[in-house]
Design an enzyme around this catalytic site. Structure first.
Site, PDB file in Angstrom:
ATOM      1  N   GLN A   1       7.630 -15.358  12.006  1.00 52.50           N
ATOM      2  CA  GLN A   1       7.175 -14.234  12.834  1.00 52.50           C
ATOM      3  C   GLN A   1       5.672 -14.256  13.094  1.00 52.50           C
ATOM      4  O   GLN A   1       5.144 -13.370  13.749  1.00 52.50           O
ATOM      5  CB  GLN A   1       7.609 -12.900  12.217  1.00 52.50           C
TER       6      GLN A   1
ATOM      7  N   GLY B   1       1.829   3.181   2.276  1.00 54.10           N
ATOM      8  CA  GLY B   1       2.803   3.235   3.381  1.00 54.10           C
ATOM      9  C   GLY B   1       4.109   2.566   2.967  1.00 54.10           C
ATOM     10  O   GLY B   1       5.198   3.128   3.131  1.00 54.10           O
ATOM     11  N   HIS B   2       4.005   1.369   2.392  1.00 54.93           N
ATOM     12  CA  HIS B   2       5.203   0.680   1.901  1.00 54.93           C
ATOM     13  C   HIS B   2       5.894   1.518   0.823  1.00 54.93           C
ATOM     14  O   HIS B   2       7.116   1.649   0.804  1.00 54.93           O
ATOM     15  CB  HIS B   2       4.822  -0.659   1.245  1.00 54.93           C
TER      16      HIS B   2
ATOM     17  N   HIS C   1       0.865  -1.180   0.000  1.00 62.35           N
ATOM     18  CA  HIS C   1       0.000   0.000   0.000  1.00 62.35           C
ATOM     19  C   HIS C   1       0.904   1.233   0.000  1.00 62.35           C
ATOM     20  O   HIS C   1       2.149   1.097  -0.019  1.00 62.35           O
ATOM     21  CB  HIS C   1      -0.945  -0.031   1.199  1.00 62.35           C
TER      22      HIS C   1
HETATM   23  P1  AMP Z   1       5.025  -5.294   6.355  1.00 58.54           P
HETATM   24  O1  AMP Z   1       4.848  -5.602   4.918  1.00 58.54           O
HETATM   25  O2  AMP Z   1       3.758  -5.123   7.115  1.00 58.54           O
HETATM   26  O3  AMP Z   1       6.019  -6.200   7.035  1.00 58.54           O
HETATM   27  O4  AMP Z   1       5.685  -3.851   6.406  1.00 58.54           O
HETATM   28  C1  AMP Z   1       6.890  -3.576   5.716  1.00 58.54           C
HETATM   29  C2  AMP Z   1       7.385  -2.228   6.155  1.00 58.54           C
HETATM   30  O5  AMP Z   1       6.414  -1.239   5.844  1.00 58.54           O
HETATM   31  C3  AMP Z   1       7.624  -2.142   7.671  1.00 58.54           C
HETATM   32  O6  AMP Z   1       8.799  -1.387   7.905  1.00 58.54           O
HETATM   33  C4  AMP Z   1       6.397  -1.434   8.152  1.00 58.54           C
HETATM   34  O7  AMP Z   1       6.586  -0.718   9.360  1.00 58.54           O
HETATM   35  C5  AMP Z   1       6.135  -0.488   7.006  1.00 58.54           C
HETATM   36  N1  AMP Z   1       4.734  -0.042   7.011  1.00 58.54           N
HETATM   37  C6  AMP Z   1       3.628  -0.825   7.061  1.00 58.54           C
HETATM   38  N2  AMP Z   1       2.510  -0.072   7.121  1.00 58.54           N
HETATM   39  C7  AMP Z   1       2.923   1.226   7.113  1.00 58.54           C
HETATM   40  C8  AMP Z   1       2.250   2.489   7.168  1.00 58.54           C
HETATM   41  N3  AMP Z   1       0.922   2.566   7.255  1.00 58.54           N
HETATM   42  N4  AMP Z   1       2.994   3.626   7.136  1.00 58.54           N
HETATM   43  C9  AMP Z   1       4.358   3.540   7.072  1.00 58.54           C
HETATM   44  N5  AMP Z   1       5.040   2.394   7.020  1.00 58.54           N
HETATM   45  C10 AMP Z   1       4.350   1.246   7.040  1.00 58.54           C
END
Ligand code: AMP
Length: 281
Positions: A60, A35-36, A33
């Site tokens: 995990q 954020g990523h 999304h």
């Molecule tokens: P994940 O795919 O959930 O393991 O997340 C991968 C990276 O994206 C991690 O460093 C998360 O903290 C970051 N991340 C996930 N969601 C968000 C968000 N809403 N805003 C900023 N970073 C995010």
């Protein structure tokens, strides 16, 4: 954009890059999304080559239900990564990362892993540490980008590189939210329409707690959050903790020179959502 499934081929490519080339790394579990993608864009602003990984790391996950239902949108992810300026994507299999031993290493994170997510998701941070360390060893980036959405994870990764003297700069990035305030998460697509409508309540409550923190005691803020969630049928509060950003332990008294944050985990049916917010007074 180059796509690798094999660590050997990825490393062969990275070894051919000029010595002065700065490599930025964004580890993810996919179902990407904005954020990523913000992490990828930040990495692109500060590095010459951006490597992103997509790997749903089995060690995990503490709940099989969560792992089995973790969303996967690879084709859309690759398009989005390319658009965001990503140069290289690493998509290993479980075998490529773990061979036949799907187990975590032991880490000493000086207690950072004993609270909040660590206390409620057994073995979670050992799994995170194991996979991030392996990915770091393969990619050997100069900088790695993590979201404050997973603030405890960010602090644990900083602790790991510090303790193990891994020469990688860890960069934290702000939380990206939907227009209604819900923190973006790959798990949001699992919410039912009714749960999705209810979910922004989490951030709204954090904002109210942030305001209360300025003038009320820690116990009063905590009581407010606990009572507020009792009014919400679709959301079940797992924990709310006001903690020192560095040691992540719950605070008993506010001190002026410290930085605090409120951390929350909530269940919407089987879907677990987390968020956090800065607290100042
Ligand atoms: P994940 O795919 O959930 O393991 O997340 C991968 C990276 O994206 C991690 O460093 C998360 O903290 C970051 N991340 C996930 N969601 C968000 C968000 N809403 N805003 C900023 N970073 C995010």
């Amino acid at each position: 954009m180059r796509i690798y499934r094999s660590k050997r081929f990825l490393q062969a490519y990275l070894h051919r890059l000029p010595f002065e080339n700065k490599v930025g790394f964004v580890p993810t579990m996919g179902a990407l999304h904005d954020g990523h993608l913000s992490l990828v864009k930040n990495a692109k602003n500060s590095c010459n080559t951006v490597v992103a990984s997509i790997f749903v790391n089995p060690t995990q996950f503490d709940r099989k239900e969560d792992l089995d239902h973790y969303p996967s949108t690879l084709e859309a992810d690759l398009k989005a990564l390319q658009k965001a300026g990503c140069d290289v994507v690493f998509i290993p299999s479980v075998k490529e990362m773990y061979q036949n031993q799907i187990v975590s290493e032991d880490f000493d994170f000086d207690g950072l892993d004993q609270v909040m997510e660590g206390a409620h998701r057994k073995g979670h941070f050992a799994g995170v540490g194991t996979i991030v360390k392996r990915l770091f060893e393969i990619v050997k980036p100069h900088e790695a980008f993590f979201g404050e959405k997973d603030f405890q994870q960010l602090q644990i990764i900083k602790k790991m590189v510090n303790k193990e003297q891994i020469p990688i700069k860890i960069i934290g990035n702000p939380i990206y939210r939907e227009a209604d305030g819900l923190a973006m998460s790959s798990r949001n697509v699992r919410l039912t329409p009714a749960q999705r409508i209810a979910a922004p309540f989490i951030y709204q409550t954090l904002l109210k707690a942030q305001k209360l923190f300025k003038s009320h005691t820690i116990e009063e803020v905590e009581e407010f959050v606990v009572q507020t969630f009792k009014t919400q049928k679709l959301l079940e509060l797992e924990y709310f903790s006001m903690a020192d950003e560095m040691i992540l332990l719950p605070i008993d008294k506010k001190e002026k020179n410290k930085k605090y944050r409120g951390f929350i985990a909530v269940f919407a049916g089987p879907v677990r959502l987390i968020d956090n917010i800065e607290l100042n007074f």
